[in-house]
Design a protein around this motif. Structure first.
Motif, PDB file in Angstrom:
ATOM      1  N   UNK A 280       0.831  -1.197   0.000  1.00 51.55           N
ATOM      2  CA  UNK A 280       0.000   0.000   0.000  1.00 51.55           C
ATOM      3  C   UNK A 280       0.871   1.255   0.000  1.00 51.55           C
ATOM      4  N   UNK A 281       0.255   2.335  -0.354  1.00 51.85           N
ATOM      5  CA  UNK A 281       0.913   3.642  -0.219  1.00 51.85           C
ATOM      6  C   UNK A 281       0.751   4.086   1.229  1.00 51.85           C
ATOM      7  N   UNK A 282       1.358   3.313   2.124  1.00 49.17           N
ATOM      8  CA  UNK A 282       1.164   3.472   3.564  1.00 49.17           C
ATOM      9  C   UNK A 282       2.266   2.712   4.280  1.00 49.17           C
ATOM     10  N   UNK A 283       2.784   3.292   5.395  1.00 46.20           N
ATOM     11  CA  UNK A 283       3.734   2.562   6.221  1.00 46.20           C
ATOM     12  C   UNK A 283       3.232   2.555   7.656  1.00 46.20           C
ATOM     13  N   UNK A 284       4.029   1.991   8.566  1.00 49.08           N
ATOM     14  CA  UNK A 284       3.576   1.821   9.943  1.00 49.08           C
ATOM     15  C   UNK A 284       3.297   3.166  10.618  1.00 49.08           C
ATOM     16  N   UNK A 289      -3.428   7.270  11.681  1.00 45.58           N
ATOM     17  CA  UNK A 289      -4.413   8.073  10.944  1.00 45.58           C
ATOM     18  C   UNK A 289      -5.635   7.269  10.534  1.00 45.58           C
ATOM     19  N   UNK A 290      -5.572   5.944  10.713  1.00 45.94           N
ATOM     20  CA  UNK A 290      -6.681   5.071  10.313  1.00 45.94           C
ATOM     21  C   UNK A 290      -7.453   4.551  11.515  1.00 45.94           C
ATOM     22  N   UNK A 291      -7.227   5.156  12.694  1.00 50.83           N
ATOM     23  CA  UNK A 291      -7.967   4.742  13.878  1.00 50.83           C
ATOM     24  C   UNK A 291      -9.428   5.165  13.760  1.00 50.83           C
ATOM     25  N   UNK A 292     -10.249   4.634  14.650  1.00 42.90           N
ATOM     26  CA  UNK A 292     -11.702   4.763  14.500  1.00 42.90           C
ATOM     27  C   UNK A 292     -12.233   6.173  14.777  1.00 42.90           C
ATOM     28  N   UNK A 293     -11.393   7.065  15.293  1.00 37.91           N
ATOM     29  CA  UNK A 293     -11.908   8.404  15.592  1.00 37.91           C
ATOM     30  C   UNK A 293     -12.242   9.176  14.305  1.00 37.91           C
ATOM     31  N   UNK A 294     -11.780   8.703  13.159  1.00 42.89           N
ATOM     32  CA  UNK A 294     -12.129   9.334  11.881  1.00 42.89           C
ATOM     33  C   UNK A 294     -13.290   8.581  11.244  1.00 42.89           C
ATOM     34  N   UNK A 295     -14.068   9.256  10.416  1.00 39.79           N
ATOM     35  CA  UNK A 295     -15.167   8.615   9.700  1.00 39.79           C
ATOM     36  C   UNK A 295     -14.632   7.535   8.769  1.00 39.79           C
ATOM     37  N   UNK A 297     -15.520   6.627   5.804  1.00 37.91           N
ATOM     38  CA  UNK A 297     -15.322   6.998   4.405  1.00 37.91           C
ATOM     39  C   UNK A 297     -14.074   7.853   4.184  1.00 37.91           C
ATOM     40  N   UNK A 298     -13.480   8.353   5.297  1.00 34.30           N
ATOM     41  CA  UNK A 298     -12.254   9.138   5.180  1.00 34.30           C
ATOM     42  C   UNK A 298     -10.991   8.279   5.349  1.00 34.30           C
ATOM     43  N   UNK A 299     -11.172   7.063   5.762  1.00 35.11           N
ATOM     44  CA  UNK A 299     -10.009   6.187   6.003  1.00 35.11           C
ATOM     45  C   UNK A 299      -9.729   5.373   4.737  1.00 35.11           C
ATOM     46  N   UNK A 300      -9.124   6.012   3.762  1.00 35.89           N
ATOM     47  CA  UNK A 300      -8.882   5.413   2.447  1.00 35.89           C
ATOM     48  C   UNK A 300      -7.406   5.033   2.311  1.00 35.89           C
ATOM     49  N   UNK A 301      -7.165   3.848   1.749  1.00 33.84           N
ATOM     50  CA  UNK A 301      -5.790   3.442   1.421  1.00 33.84           C
ATOM     51  C   UNK A 301      -5.768   2.989  -0.039  1.00 33.84           C
ATOM     52  N   UNK A 302      -4.640   3.251  -0.697  1.00 34.28           N
ATOM     53  CA  UNK A 302      -4.488   2.857  -2.095  1.00 34.28           C
ATOM     54  C   UNK A 302      -3.460   1.733  -2.184  1.00 34.28           C
ATOM     55  N   UNK A 312      -9.368   0.219   8.709  1.00 32.04           N
ATOM     56  CA  UNK A 312      -9.584   0.485  10.133  1.00 32.04           C
ATOM     57  C   UNK A 312      -8.408  -0.123  10.892  1.00 32.04           C
ATOM     58  N   UNK A 313      -7.574   0.735  11.486  1.00 32.60           N
ATOM     59  CA  UNK A 313      -6.411   0.266  12.240  1.00 32.60           C
ATOM     60  C   UNK A 313      -6.757   0.147  13.717  1.00 32.60           C
ATOM     61  N   UNK A 314      -6.269  -0.932  14.347  1.00 35.52           N
ATOM     62  CA  UNK A 314      -6.487  -1.166  15.779  1.00 35.52           C
ATOM     63  C   UNK A 314      -5.122  -1.289  16.435  1.00 35.52           C
TER      64      UNK A 314
END
Length: 684
Positions: A280-284, A289-295, A297-302, A312-314
């Motif tokens: 993904x275009x994402x690292x640790x 930024x992917x925790x549940x406090x965000x909506x 539909x805003x937690x998008x990964x490519x 959804x990160x836990x």
């Protein structure tokens, strides 16, 4: 049996086997692949019918203990699904990776019919036994599928409609199969489409729950194609260590990761240990930024292949964050026994003997490896039980195939081991025969009494093990083979090598690791074993103090097998909760009656041997005086007393031949005195 329907079913499969209707659209592709395996690999005959097979209770117990963590997690999902289908007469089966049903939900009023049909606890649905069936085909292909009525290879099962989905573990290995079956169903195959959806969804949730259970100290990344159910019912999930490397995944996550980097699904195990940014275009550092406090539909990964997912990160649980670790921490030979958990299948072999416990810790480290293992031990010491436990703890998906090299006639041994093609033998099976070695593909081949294998077959076995392929008799092309070999013997193979009776190169191939089982008379857990085996014969059954004393002092030349038989004898003759000396076999009574009291009290306390076999007597020792001390007669008599008159055991401990012991007995005139304490030697 409807004769016309039976004949039609057999004719269709036989025509398919001859290549006459392989393009027929009437059957699903997964069904046709299974039919082909049944004909070509398993050598099954569509005209032969076989009732469903339920494994014995003891074997079922081993399978259930091995699968206990998964059963516990899956149970709530099974009960929920069963409630959803209430009144529709469905039966739910959870089969382990060996095809054995380890959990089951069905209507109690149909128990007899379900058992006859194999829709019951303990049923064996391996494809090589039952032919085309949902559980077996799912284990072979790794995909969810429907096997509806006449899709079944064996006509016995054609009334059933079965739908199954695989359950994968966190490493991408197929761990179990969830099956939804009907004794009677509508003729239309499409009637089971809803069942396929339900069983697949439930399997996905079980995988997720299993992954979450194992991942309290890791980051968990849940993924969905849509944000709507991301936080409550995601499509997939993976776990990451503190450095952002993949440690585990559900089946759906493995497919997403493989697709992202263009890796074939079959190579999913290679995904473990790779960093998150590879997919993904994402690292640790981006996980918070992917925790549940965000909506959602805003937690998008490519993904690297351009696909868009919602995530959804836990976080790891507080206090359980771990340092950077290998993504695949396979057990190694250097791991200490105290840090290596011993699987239940192995733990069950000991009742508290310290020497055996140390050996089982070693076995636990060896179990997941592909190293060939040689098990040494006396007859009846439990070599096959240990081999089966190693297989159960290995994680290998194929079957455990045991071959007693001393029990099969030499004239039949080659065809039994390696199989043959149709027409190879006059009078042979018309469809040929799959050999036992090939039947162990992807599983474990257990070669018991390997020292009795003829030399010419040793050469052929060596080639099979060296090349990882097998050529059945009459065949021109070899077949690839994936198996793990465990061998066992009570004979000194190094001596057989010196005598030219066993190939040294084969010994090196088989003896990569060695496990030496102690004889029963040297085990410290004899009392606990007596109680455990007596309880298995009849709940609450126990020996009286007098009977226990006799059992303690017996030399047990037949080891666990002899003890088991003695307790079966006692259970059959006794009526109350206890059995006494009068209920024990005569062999136990005769042996105990002939022993001097000092020897009788000494035998249960003999020291346990070291993990490695005792060293041979040095070359300087007089072969005609194996006991060595100044009074050879007394020393040899004492040794034979300790061995209960078993000359083979005395010779093994001293590293000399039986004939040497016999010659010394004659020279020292011990023959008459031996009569008093040597009942075991009459069986030597």
């Amino acid at each position: 049996m409807n004769a016309r329907s039976y004949a039609s079913h057999v004719q269709e499969i036989e025509s398919f086997g001859l290549g006459l209707n392989r393009g027929t659209p009437a059957r699903d592709a997964a069904v046709l692949r299974s039919w082909q395996r049944c004909i070509e690999r398993h050598r099954l005959d569509p005209a032969a019918t076989c009732e469903a097979y339920i494994v014995p209770e003891g074997q079922l117990r081993v399978h259930r203990e091995e699968s206990e963590p998964l059963i516990r997690i899956a149970r709530s999902g099974l009960e929920r699904l069963y409630q959803q289908l209430a009144g529709l007469q469905y039966v739910l089966l959870l089969a382990d990776r060996h095809g054995i049903t380890v959990d089951f939900l069905g209507h109690e009023g149909d128990a007899d019919a379900l058992r006859r049909a194999g829709l019951y606890l303990g049923s064996d649905w391996r494809e090589d036994r039952a032919g085309t069936c949902a559980v077996g085909a799912c284990l072979e292909g790794g995909e969810a599928l429907i096997i509806h009525q006449s899709d079944h290879f064996d006509y016995t099962h054609t009334p059933l409609s079965c739908t199954a989905a695989p359950i994968y573990d966190h490493r991408g290995e197929l761990a179990a199969v969830l099956d939804l079956s009907l004794l009677r169903s509508p003729e239309s195959r499409s009637s089971q489409s809803l069942a396929l959806h339900l069983v697949t969804s439930t399997a996905r949730r079980i995988e997720l729950a299993h992954l979450m259970e194992r991942s309290r100290s890791d980051w968990v990344l849940r993924l969905s194609r849509s944000p709507d159910f991301l936080d409550v019912d995601p499509d997939a999930a993976l776990t990451l260590d503190g450095a952002g490397r993949v440690r585990g995944m559900t089946q759906a996550a493995a497919r997403i990761l493989a697709q992202a980097i263009g890796l074939p699904w079959a190579e999913r195990r290679d995904l473990l240990g790779l960093p998150l940014e590879r997919f993904f275009e994402l690292d640790v550092d981006g996980l918070p930024s992917l925790l549940r406090h965000r909506l959602a539909q805003d937690r998008i990964v490519r993904a690297r292949d351009g696909s868009i997912l919602f995530a959804h990160a836990i976080e790891p649980q507080r206090g359980s964050a771990t340092p950077v670790r290998d993504a695949t921490p396979a057990p190694s030979a250097t791991t200490t026994a105290t840090t290596t958990p011993v699987p239940q299948a192995l733990r069950a072999l000991s009742a508290g003997d310290a020497h055996l416990d140390a050996l089982l810790h070693k076995a636990a480290r060896l179990a997941p490896q592909r190293l060939p293992v040689m098990i040494q031990g006396e007859t009846g010491a439990g070599k096959e039980y240990l081999a089966r436990a190693l297989h159960a703890a290995s994680g290998r998906p194929g079957p455990f195939v045991a071959i007693n090299c001393a029990a099969i006639p030499e004239t039949l041994l080659e065809s039994e081991l390696f199989g043959y093609l149709p027409g190879t033998y006059t009078g042979g099976a018309s469809r040929g025969k799959t050999g036992l070695v090939e039947a162990a593909h992807r599983g474990t081949l257990f070669l018991d009494e390997i020292g009795d294998m003829p030399l010419h077959l040793q050469a052929k076995l060596l080639r099979v093990l060296s090349e990882s392929e097998i050529t059945p008799l009459g065949a021109r092309q070899p077949k690839p083979l994936d198996l793990r070999v465990i061998s066992a013997t009570h004979r000194p193979l190094t001596v057989l090598v010196d005598q030219g009776l066993f190939r040294q190169d084969l010994l090196f191939r088989l003896n990569a690791a060695q496990l030496s089982l102690p004889p029963l008379r040297q085990r410290q857990d004899l009392d606990a074993l007596i109680d455990r085996l007596a309880e298995a014969q009849r709940p609450g059954l126990r020996p009286t103090p007098e009977a226990r004393a006799l059992l303690r002092t017996h030399g047990w030349p037949g080891n666990l097998r002899e003890l088991h038989n003695a307790l079966c004898h006692a259970a059959a003759l006794s009526e109350g909760p206890c059995f006494g000396p009068e209920h024990l076999p005569e062999t136990v009574l005769e042996a105990s009656a002939g022993l001097p009291q000092t020897v009788a009290t000494m035998l249960p306390r003999l020291p346990a041997p070291p993990l490695e076999p005792p060293p041979h007597v040095s070359d300087a020792t007089d072969p005609e005086d194996p006991a060595g001390p100044a009074d050879p007669a007394m020393a040899l008599e004492r040794l034979l007393q300790r061995c209960q008159g078993n000359v083979s055991e005395a010779a093994r401990l001293l590293g000399v031949s039986r004939s040497t012991i016999h010659r010394r007995i004659q020279r020292l005139a011990l023959g008459e005195r031996r009569v008093r304490w040597s009942p075991a030697d009459r069986r030597d």
